[in-house]
Design a protein around this motif. Structure first.
Motif, short mmCIF file in Angstrom:
data_model
loop_
_atom_site.label_atom_id
_atom_site.label_comp_id
_atom_site.label_asym_id
_atom_site.label_seq_id
_atom_site.Cartn_x
_atom_site.Cartn_y
_atom_site.Cartn_z
N ILE A 122 -12.90 -5.28 -9.10
CA ILE A 122 -12.78 -4.09 -9.94
C ILE A 122 -12.18 -2.93 -9.13
N LYS A 139 -17.11 -9.47 -7.47
CA LYS A 139 -16.66 -8.87 -8.74
C LYS A 139 -16.42 -7.36 -8.57
N HIS A 178 -14.43 2.80 -14.70
CA HIS A 178 -14.55 1.58 -13.88
C HIS A 178 -15.78 1.66 -12.98
N TYR A 210 -9.46 -10.16 -15.09
CA TYR A 210 -10.38 -10.06 -16.23
C TYR A 210 -11.00 -11.43 -16.55
N THR A 259 -19.21 -13.91 -14.52
CA THR A 259 -20.35 -13.33 -15.24
C THR A 259 -21.13 -14.41 -16.00
N LYS A 277 0.87 -1.17 0.00
CA LYS A 277 0.00 0.00 0.00
C LYS A 277 0.91 1.22 0.00
N PRO A 311 -6.05 6.65 -7.32
CA PRO A 311 -5.52 7.18 -8.58
C PRO A 311 -6.47 8.22 -9.19
N VAL A 344 -7.68 -0.38 -18.20
CA VAL A 344 -6.57 -0.74 -17.30
C VAL A 344 -5.28 -0.87 -18.10
N TYR A 389 -8.27 -4.04 -8.29
CA TYR A 389 -7.32 -4.26 -9.38
C TYR A 389 -7.51 -3.32 -10.57
N TYR A 390 -8.73 -2.88 -10.84
CA TYR A 390 -8.95 -1.97 -11.97
C TYR A 390 -8.84 -0.51 -11.52
N MET A 391 -9.48 -0.20 -10.40
CA MET A 391 -9.42 1.18 -9.91
C MET A 391 -8.12 1.45 -9.16
N GLY A 392 -7.40 0.41 -8.83
CA GLY A 392 -6.09 0.58 -8.19
C GLY A 392 -6.14 0.79 -6.69
N LEU A 393 -7.26 0.44 -6.05
CA LEU A 393 -7.40 0.72 -4.62
C LEU A 393 -6.62 -0.27 -3.75
N LYS A 394 -6.14 -1.34 -4.35
CA LYS A 394 -5.35 -2.30 -3.58
C LYS A 394 -4.07 -1.66 -3.04
N CYS A 444 -4.09 -7.93 -13.75
CA CYS A 444 -5.34 -7.41 -14.31
C CYS A 444 -5.94 -8.38 -15.32
N THR A 445 -5.09 -9.11 -16.03
CA THR A 445 -5.59 -10.09 -17.01
C THR A 445 -6.21 -11.28 -16.28
N TYR A 473 -11.22 -3.53 -18.81
CA TYR A 473 -9.90 -4.15 -18.91
C TYR A 473 -9.02 -3.38 -19.89
N LEU A 494 -20.30 -8.59 -20.46
CA LEU A 494 -18.96 -8.97 -20.93
C LEU A 494 -18.31 -7.79 -21.68
N ARG A 549 -0.41 -10.83 -16.41
CA ARG A 549 -0.60 -9.66 -15.55
C ARG A 549 -1.75 -9.92 -14.58
N LEU A 586 -13.45 -12.35 -13.84
CA LEU A 586 -14.70 -11.58 -13.97
C LEU A 586 -15.59 -12.16 -15.08
N MET A 587 -14.96 -12.56 -16.19
CA MET A 587 -15.72 -13.13 -17.31
C MET A 587 -16.36 -14.46 -16.90
#
Lengths: 188, 89
Positions: free
Chosen positions: B52, B48, A171, B14, B21, A3, A9, A70, B55-60, B10-11, A67, A60, B8, B17-18
């Motif tokens: 997001i 999910k 996002h 992804y 879904t 962290k 961001p 990202v 890993y997508y918004m970067g809050l980790k 993020c992949t 994605y 999807l 990665r 998530l797919m």
């Protein structure tokens, strides 16, 4: 992952805006769920008229679009402006695909005489999904601005806060649909 | 796990998530209903959303309250929806 930052961001202002937007959607979702609790049969019957296959395609599509965004942010951090631009354009294309599919769905319902006033379920269906639809358009406008600035070389690995800001908003749009999809189309 | 298979993060997220879904869609088209499936699908959606956010918004990578802001938001409508479906069952 360590962290290593105290703020999310992008511009902090967009996060205030995102939280305001998410609060509105949270209220919408809760009101839908509690209204359904008093009209279970009506909601379950009406839900069956929705096209879950199109909803799957749209879900999807938005996940893929997120994605791509990202990857766009990752590309600029790796100093690859060309790839960043291409990823944003790909994300925009997916956003456009979402709008086309959703418009097809709306047209299908309207052609069958179904609208906001048909019953309580459809009132929520049209209100919630159209409110989200408008957010997709707003997100695409922001991403398009990001694409123009990327093409102009305005973003660098050290300074790309504008791109992160647009990405955060996009996002958020994706995440809202992630909840909306099962709530409206699946849960019964 | 994603490091072991050389993609990665993020992949990896992804793909996850797919898959989740498609599973949610399958529950819907198969006609599974009732409280158990409703809560299962809701839980997966909250997961999910958390992925997001992280890993997508970067809050980790964000410490403090901002790092938890999406989790807190997910729990708010998530718990209200769960209560509503429970009360209707």
């Amino acid at each position: 992952m360590m962290k290593n930052r105290n703020t999310p961001p992008g511009d902090l202002a967009i996060w205030i805006f995102i939280m305001a937007e998410l609060t509105v959607f949270a209220i919408f979702f809760a009101v839908y769920a509690f209204t359904r609790a008093n009209n279970v049969e009506l909601f379950n019957e009406s839900q069956l008229t929705l096209d879950r296959n199109l909803a799957l395609i749209n879900t999807l599509t938005l996940i893929t679009s997120s994605y791509f965004v990202v990857r766009a942010v990752a590309a600029i951090r790796e100093n690859n402006t060309k790839h960043c631009f291409n990823w944003i354009i790909a994300a925009l294309f997916m956003g456009l695909l979402f709008l086309v599919v959703k418009s097809y769905e709306y047209n299908h319902h309207y052609s069958q005489g179904i609208n906001l006033r048909t019953n309580k379920f459809y009132m929520f269906y049209f209100s919630l999904t159209f409110f989200h639809f408008m957010h997709v358009i707003m997100g695409m406008v922001i991403l398009a601005a990001n694409a123009v600035k990327t093409k102009a070389g305005n973003y660098t690995p050290e300074n790309h806060i504008g791109l992160e800001t647009g990405a955060s908003y996009w996002h958020m749009v994706d995440m809202v649909w992630i909840i909306l999809f099962p709530l409206i189309y699946v849960m019964r | 796990m994603y490091k072991a298979i050389g993609i990665r993060p993020c992949t990896f997220v992804y793909i996850l998530l797919m898959v989740l879904t498609v599973f949610t869609w399958y529950v819907g088209v198969s006609g599974y209903g009732g409280l158990t499936f409703a809560l299962l699908v809701l839980g997966l959606s909250l997961l999910k959303g958390h992925l997001i956010g992280d890993y997508y918004m970067g809050l980790k990578a964000v410490s403090g309250l901002w790092g938890w802001v999406i989790v807190i938001w997910l729990l708010l409508p998530g718990s209200l929806i769960a209560i509503a479906f429970y009360s209707a069952s």
